[in-house]
Design a protein around this motif. Sequence first.
Motif, PDB file in Angstrom:
ATOM      1  N   UNK A   1     -13.588 -47.491   0.948  1.00 29.17           N
ATOM      2  CA  UNK A   1     -12.979 -47.752  -0.350  1.00 29.17           C
ATOM      3  C   UNK A   1     -11.516 -47.385  -0.400  1.00 29.17           C
ATOM      4  N   UNK A   2     -11.169 -46.217   0.136  1.00 31.81           N
ATOM      5  CA  UNK A   2      -9.774 -45.795   0.085  1.00 31.81           C
ATOM      6  C   UNK A   2      -8.905 -46.656   0.996  1.00 31.81           C
ATOM      7  N   UNK A   3      -9.467 -47.117   2.118  1.00 34.49           N
ATOM      8  CA  UNK A   3      -8.717 -48.013   2.990  1.00 34.49           C
ATOM      9  C   UNK A   3      -8.443 -49.346   2.329  1.00 34.49           C
ATOM     10  N   UNK A   4      -9.447 -49.901   1.657  1.00 35.70           N
ATOM     11  CA  UNK A   4      -9.282 -51.165   0.935  1.00 35.70           C
ATOM     12  C   UNK A   4      -8.254 -50.993  -0.180  1.00 35.70           C
TER      13      UNK A   4
ATOM     14  N   UNK B   1     -19.149 -57.242  -2.671  1.00 34.51           N
ATOM     15  CA  UNK B   1     -19.709 -56.086  -1.991  1.00 34.51           C
ATOM     16  C   UNK B   1     -19.114 -55.989  -0.593  1.00 34.51           C
ATOM     17  N   UNK B   2     -18.809 -54.766  -0.179  1.00 37.54           N
ATOM     18  CA  UNK B   2     -18.293 -54.550   1.168  1.00 37.54           C
ATOM     19  C   UNK B   2     -19.422 -54.254   2.156  1.00 37.54           C
ATOM     20  N   UNK B   3     -20.648 -54.608   1.835  1.00 35.11           N
ATOM     21  CA  UNK B   3     -21.766 -54.333   2.731  1.00 35.11           C
ATOM     22  C   UNK B   3     -21.528 -54.931   4.120  1.00 35.11           C
ATOM     23  N   UNK B   4     -22.007 -54.220   5.133  1.00 31.48           N
ATOM     24  CA  UNK B   4     -21.873 -54.701   6.502  1.00 31.48           C
ATOM     25  C   UNK B   4     -23.133 -55.380   7.007  1.00 31.48           C
ATOM     26  N   UNK B   5     -24.225 -55.292   6.245  1.00 34.12           N
ATOM     27  CA  UNK B   5     -25.485 -55.861   6.731  1.00 34.12           C
ATOM     28  C   UNK B   5     -26.330 -56.532   5.658  1.00 34.12           C
ATOM     29  N   UNK B   6     -26.182 -56.151   4.398  1.00 34.58           N
ATOM     30  CA  UNK B   6     -27.167 -56.496   3.378  1.00 34.58           C
ATOM     31  C   UNK B   6     -26.881 -57.818   2.677  1.00 34.58           C
ATOM     32  N   UNK B   7     -27.890 -58.334   2.005  1.00 33.01           N
ATOM     33  CA  UNK B   7     -27.854 -59.668   1.401  1.00 33.01           C
ATOM     34  C   UNK B   7     -27.042 -59.698   0.108  1.00 33.01           C
ATOM     35  N   UNK B   8     -25.940 -60.472   0.076  1.00 33.44           N
ATOM     36  CA  UNK B   8     -25.224 -60.620  -1.200  1.00 33.44           C
ATOM     37  C   UNK B   8     -26.051 -61.368  -2.244  1.00 33.44           C
ATOM     38  N   UNK B   9     -26.981 -62.204  -1.808  1.00 35.25           N
ATOM     39  CA  UNK B   9     -27.864 -62.887  -2.754  1.00 35.25           C
ATOM     40  C   UNK B   9     -28.720 -61.878  -3.505  1.00 35.25           C
ATOM     41  N   UNK B  10     -29.328 -60.947  -2.775  1.00 29.28           N
ATOM     42  CA  UNK B  10     -30.169 -59.942  -3.404  1.00 29.28           C
ATOM     43  C   UNK B  10     -29.353 -59.013  -4.291  1.00 29.28           C
TER      44      UNK B  10
ATOM     45  N   UNK C   1     -10.096 -53.715  -8.434  1.00 26.37           N
ATOM     46  CA  UNK C   1     -10.778 -52.429  -8.585  1.00 26.37           C
ATOM     47  C   UNK C   1     -11.648 -52.186  -7.369  1.00 26.37           C
ATOM     48  N   UNK C   2     -11.699 -50.935  -6.940  1.00 31.61           N
ATOM     49  CA  UNK C   2     -12.535 -50.535  -5.809  1.00 31.61           C
ATOM     50  C   UNK C   2     -13.496 -49.459  -6.295  1.00 31.61           C
ATOM     51  N   UNK C   3     -14.786 -49.692  -6.106  1.00 34.50           N
ATOM     52  CA  UNK C   3     -15.808 -48.758  -6.550  1.00 34.50           C
ATOM     53  C   UNK C   3     -16.315 -47.989  -5.338  1.00 34.50           C
ATOM     54  N   UNK C   4     -16.010 -46.701  -5.314  1.00 39.17           N
ATOM     55  CA  UNK C   4     -16.337 -45.860  -4.162  1.00 39.17           C
ATOM     56  C   UNK C   4     -15.071 -45.504  -3.420  1.00 39.17           C
ATOM     57  N   UNK C   5     -14.722 -44.220  -3.371  1.00 37.70           N
ATOM     58  CA  UNK C   5     -13.445 -43.780  -2.798  1.00 37.70           C
ATOM     59  C   UNK C   5     -13.627 -43.127  -1.427  1.00 37.70           C
ATOM     60  N   UNK C   6     -14.684 -43.518  -0.718  1.00 39.40           N
ATOM     61  CA  UNK C   6     -14.911 -42.993   0.623  1.00 39.40           C
ATOM     62  C   UNK C   6     -14.021 -43.671   1.652  1.00 39.40           C
TER      63      UNK C   6
ATOM     64  N   UNK D   1     -17.119 -53.408  -4.432  1.00 33.80           N
ATOM     65  CA  UNK D   1     -18.021 -52.258  -4.297  1.00 33.80           C
ATOM     66  C   UNK D   1     -17.999 -51.768  -2.857  1.00 33.80           C
ATOM     67  N   UNK D   2     -17.785 -50.467  -2.658  1.00 33.77           N
ATOM     68  CA  UNK D   2     -17.737 -49.876  -1.318  1.00 33.77           C
ATOM     69  C   UNK D   2     -18.516 -48.566  -1.306  1.00 33.77           C
ATOM     70  N   UNK D   3     -19.774 -48.627  -1.735  1.00 32.87           N
ATOM     71  CA  UNK D   3     -20.635 -47.445  -1.766  1.00 32.87           C
ATOM     72  C   UNK D   3     -21.559 -47.478  -0.551  1.00 32.87           C
ATOM     73  N   UNK D   4     -22.321 -46.398  -0.276  1.00 31.37           N
ATOM     74  CA  UNK D   4     -23.185 -46.370   0.909  1.00 31.37           C
ATOM     75  C   UNK D   4     -24.189 -47.519   0.963  1.00 31.37           C
TER      76      UNK D   4
END
Length: 281
Positions: free
Chosen positions: A13-16, A115-124, A5-10, A87-90
Motif C-alpha cells: 500500500x505504501x509503495x503504491x 484489488x491488489x490481490x496477487x492470486x484471488x478472484x476479482x469476480x468473487x 485512495x489506497x486502503x492498507x498502509x503496509x 485495496x492492498x490488505x492481506x
Amino acid sequence: MQKVSVIGAGTMGRGIAFVCALSGLSVSIQDKYEKGIKDCQTYIEKQFKRKVEKGKLSSQEADEKMENIHYHQVIEQAVSHSDLVIEAVPEIMDLKVEIFKEMDRYAPQHSILATNTSTMSPTEISAQTSRPEKCIALHFFNPVPKMRLIEVICGLETSEETVDLSFQFGELIGKECVKINEFPGFAVSRMNCLIGNEAMNMVMEGVGSVEDIDKAMNLGLNHPMGPLELADLVGLDTRLKNMEYLHQTLGEKYRPCPILTKYVKAGHLGKKTGRGFYHYS
C-alpha cells in the motif's frame, strides 16, 4: 483520474501510494492502525528525500507532492472523493470482500474499485458490490517504486471502459500493464509461487544451501533476485497464504513446502521481522 485512495498502509500500500504521489496525483492512504500510518508516512518521506538527494526532484517539488498525501484511519474519509480506490490488505478473501463493501458504500459512483490481490478472484471480491462493472484487479509488484509491471485482471462483469482507464492509470504512473484473464494466481504469481516453493523443497531435501540455490537462479537463469530472497522480501506469511489459496484452487502441485509453514509458525516472516531464509540486521 486525479485522486487515488489506497486502503492498507503496509508494504504494498505504501509503495503504491508513493508512486501515485510521485506522479502528481492526490493520494489518500487509510489504515486502521495508527502505527501503520506512522510507518507509512516515514517510508514515503524517506523515498522523497532520496529523490531529492539524487537530484531527481527539487526540495520544493518533493514538499508539494507530499502535501498532496493525506492519511486516514477511517475508510469513509479516505475514499469519499476518489476516482480510483486500491485495496492492498492481506490475502484473506473474507477481509477483502468486507473492505470492498465499505469502498463501494462510501466511494463516489464513478470510482473504480481495484484489488491488489496477487492470486484471488476479482469476480468473487466484487460480487458483493453494487458496481461489479467498475471493479478490477491491479496487481502491483514489490518493491513497487522499482517494479514496472501491473497485471490487469478483469472480473466477469468488468467493463472495457474500466480496463481502458486502468491502463491509462498505469501509464500515468510510469508502469507497463498486461491484461491477464482471470484464473487463480494469474500469470506471474502462479509461476513465481511454483519456483519459490520448489526452491524451498530443495533446501529441505539438502540439494543446496539457501545462498547457493539463489545464486544458481541469479546466474543460471538471469533472475535479478533469487526465489528465497524474494520470498523473504514478499513476506513468508503472505507467500504461505498465496500457496494455500493456489493449493485449494489448483491442486496438489501447489501444496506449501513444510519449511514455509514451519517458519511462519515460528514468526520468521522474512525481511520485515529480521529473519526468514536469511538473517537481516
